[in-house]
Design an enzyme around this catalytic site. Structure first.
Site, PDB file in Angstrom:
ATOM      1  N   TYR A 125       0.928   2.998  24.444  1.00  0.00           N
ATOM      2  CA  TYR A 125       1.873   3.103  23.323  1.00  0.00           C
ATOM      3  C   TYR A 125       3.193   3.595  23.914  1.00  0.00           C
ATOM      4  O   TYR A 125       3.258   4.687  24.465  1.00  0.00           O
ATOM      5  CB  TYR A 125       1.327   4.089  22.306  1.00  0.00           C
ATOM      6  CG  TYR A 125       2.041   4.183  20.979  1.00  0.00           C
ATOM      7  CD1 TYR A 125       1.432   3.728  19.815  1.00  0.00           C
ATOM      8  CD2 TYR A 125       3.295   4.760  20.871  1.00  0.00           C
ATOM      9  CE1 TYR A 125       2.063   3.848  18.582  1.00  0.00           C
ATOM     10  CE2 TYR A 125       3.935   4.870  19.651  1.00  0.00           C
ATOM     11  CZ  TYR A 125       3.313   4.416  18.513  1.00  0.00           C
ATOM     12  OH  TYR A 125       3.936   4.535  17.285  1.00  0.00           O
ATOM     13  N   PHE A 127      -4.493 -13.915   2.217  1.00  0.00           N
ATOM     14  CA  PHE A 127      -5.623 -14.603   1.610  1.00  0.00           C
ATOM     15  C   PHE A 127      -6.005 -14.022   0.249  1.00  0.00           C
ATOM     16  O   PHE A 127      -6.562 -14.709  -0.604  1.00  0.00           O
ATOM     17  CB  PHE A 127      -6.857 -14.531   2.513  1.00  0.00           C
ATOM     18  CG  PHE A 127      -6.691 -15.183   3.854  1.00  0.00           C
ATOM     19  CD1 PHE A 127      -5.899 -16.317   4.003  1.00  0.00           C
ATOM     20  CD2 PHE A 127      -7.323 -14.673   4.978  1.00  0.00           C
ATOM     21  CE1 PHE A 127      -5.744 -16.921   5.245  1.00  0.00           C
ATOM     22  CE2 PHE A 127      -7.178 -15.268   6.222  1.00  0.00           C
ATOM     23  CZ  PHE A 127      -6.382 -16.395   6.353  1.00  0.00           C
ATOM     24  N   GLY A 177       0.831  -1.198   0.000  1.00  0.00           N
ATOM     25  CA  GLY A 177       0.000   0.000   0.000  1.00  0.00           C
ATOM     26  C   GLY A 177       0.864   1.247   0.000  1.00  0.00           C
ATOM     27  O   GLY A 177       1.353   1.691  -1.036  1.00  0.00           O
TER      28      GLY A 177
END
Length: 530
Positions: free
Chosen positions: A450, A262, A126
């Site tokens: 975080y 997948f 991406g």
């Protein structure tokens, strides 16, 4: 055109010059007393060597195939600390053989057909912002005839907008700015802003279950997906557009977080919103971190559901220029429907009941951005990945990891994680790391902490030292019932701990699904499944 860095996060022109990096080094030395090295320079793009492509594209796919030197370098890996260090030193041995940019589903299908028959591994790509080794083939590359990086950057359009249902169908290659600009023409917004927003894509968000804008309620992209189209080596999967369904296990849920093993997500219907016109922001300071955590939990369980509810510990607040000597809770509400005074005042009241101090809220309507603590925090949040690249050039280890746990486990988990990271860095780096924590998202039943850690490295041993610290942190998460990741995905980096986290029988379910949808095993080998 503005160019992406071939080795570091984001735009190449955002990498500071030597003097600016020296100044950063002096700031780090003043804060930490670490032995900060003098700056060194990354290996230039034209000085990089990489293996020659092992395969050729078939003539039918030649028009969408690239073997350009820069293209292959940009598609070699993501942008984790491990990736940035290797890129800095010019290690591009794992570069893909080919980069392919399909323009539509038909070409995606053609790529998978050819790759299955030719035993060529296909790694969906991406924005290349993975921090978990999600887009780089490791040593398994030698068991395939070649490796293709399948870049969806030519598929970036908003295809349809359903204003009645507040949904939009968007191609998977659209980056955050691209899809927001198109939705703005309809007065809509997806309101999904991960830290990687500028470069990451809708398909990447879905494939990795990315965390978005909202600190409560709509925290993951999972909550925004209405349906999707996925091209697998066995054919197309298209799910039905529905607001909700109780009809068996959800096929969308199967693809969410599947990280390209997948199939290739080509487009999705996602829930969108009218762009907000009312905004409220405030910050609350606490001298006690424990009371700040209690206040955050009370607000998360209040039913107020703020859009922003991020707690910064003292180190996090200090390093981001938000406050000195205090933990800071950054609060925000937004709406396209109504003013927000009542919601914000109640949240501030809860915070004050737990010992917080606030100068009050800022209320805005229409366009505008915050210049208060919330605004400073947001800018620091977006700039943080660029700082990491500078610290690498200064010989520093600088990385982050995130998790989630229930509220009752947080105090014990937090102490164990901080101790594990500091002890490991003392052992391998000779100094205890600076460790800070913030809550990125909060739920009624638990927070998503975080962590950021910074430690001095030995040049040439950075990855060895980082690996020890990362292992110590990850082992601590597993030992105290937390998750290995809240929103950074599994990839190859987190897989050993993901294997401990998932139910053992569920591995067989994943493997059976993999065999059915990808019989030749070409899609992103090594991710999620060994």
């Amino acid at each position: 055109m503005r160019r992406r860095s071939h080795w570091a996060w984001g735009w190449a022109d955002r990498f500071p010059d030597r003097d600016a990096r020296r100044a950063i080094g002096e700031q780090v030395r003043a804060i930490t007393s670490f032995d900060v090295k003098d700056v060194t320079e990354p290996v230039a793009l034209d000085a990089i060597t990489m293996p020659a492509p092992r395969i050729d594209a078939p003539p039918s796919l030649a028009a969408i195939t690239s073997i350009d030197h820069e293209d292959r370098a940009l598609h070699t890996r993501g942008r984790s600390y491990r990736d940035v260090v290797r890129g800095f030193y010019g290690d591009f041995a794992s570069a893909p053989d080919l980069v392919m940019r399909p323009r539509d589903e038909r070409e995606v299908d053609a790529i998978l057909d050819w790759a299955s028959s030719a035993r060529v591994a296909v790694v969906p790509f991406g924005g290349g912002t993975s921090v978990v080794g999600g887009v780089e083939m490791d040593e398994r590359r030698e068991t395939y005839a070649g490796v293709v990086s399948l870049d969806l950057g030519a598929m970036t359009r908003v295809l349809e907008v359903d204003a009645t249902s507040r949904a939009a169908r968007i191609q998977a290659g659209a980056t955050g700015p691209q899809l927001e600009a198109q939705l703005a023409q309809h007065g809509m917004s997806m309101r999904c802003y991960p830290q990687s927003f500028e470069h990451s894509t809708l398909g990447g968000w879905i494939a990795t279950r990315a965390g978005g804008h909202f600190a409560t309620v709509y925290t993951h992209v999972d909550d925004l997906v209405e349906s999707m189209r996925v091209v697998t080596p066995r054919g197309l999967i298209e799910t039905r557009r529905l607001p909700a369904s109780g009809a068996g296990p959800s096929p969308d849920r199967l693809m969410l977080g599947s990280e390209g093993i997948f199939g290739v997500i080509t487009d999705a219907w996602v829930r969108v919103q009218v762009r907000p016109t009312f905004r409220a922001s405030a910050s609350v300071k606490f001298t006690s971190y424990e009371r700040a955590v209690d206040a955050t939990r009370a607000i998360a369980q209040s039913g107020l559901f703020p859009s922003n509810c991020r707690l910064l510990d003292q180190r996090e607040a200090m390093m981001n220029g938000v406050a000195m000597g205090a933990s800071v809770l950054v609060l925000g509400f937004e709406s396209a429907d109504h003013p927000l005074e009542a919601w914000m005042e109640r949240a501030l009241s809860i915070a004050r009941e737990h010992g917080g101090e606030s100068e009050g809220a800022t209320y805005r309507s229409g366009a505008g951005s915050a210049d208060d603590a919330a605004g400073r925090w947001r800018q620091a949040f977006l700039d943080a990945p660029y700082l990491q690249s500078s610290l690498v050039s200064l010989g520093m280890i600088a990385d982050t990891f995130e998790t989630a746990c229930t509220w009752d486990r947080f105090a014990t988990l937090h102490a164990a994680v901080v101790r594990a990271v500091r002890d490991a860095s003392a052992r391998v780096c000779g100094a205890k790391a600076l460790v800070s924590c913030r809550f990125t998202h909060v739920y009624p039943d638990g927070p998503a902490p975080y962590y950021t850690f910074v430690a001095p490295a030995t040049r040439g041993r950075e990855l060895e030292q980082w690996t020890e610290i990362k292992r110590a942190a990850s082992d601590a998460l597993m030992a105290h019932g937390a998750t290995i990741t809240h929103h950074h995905a599994v990839g190859r980096l987190h897989r050993p701990w993901y294997e401990q986290e998932r139910p053992s029988l569920f591995e067989h379910v994943l493997r059976a699904t993999k065999r059915e949808l990808d019989p030749a095993g070409i899609l992103n080998p090594g991710v999620l499944l060994a």
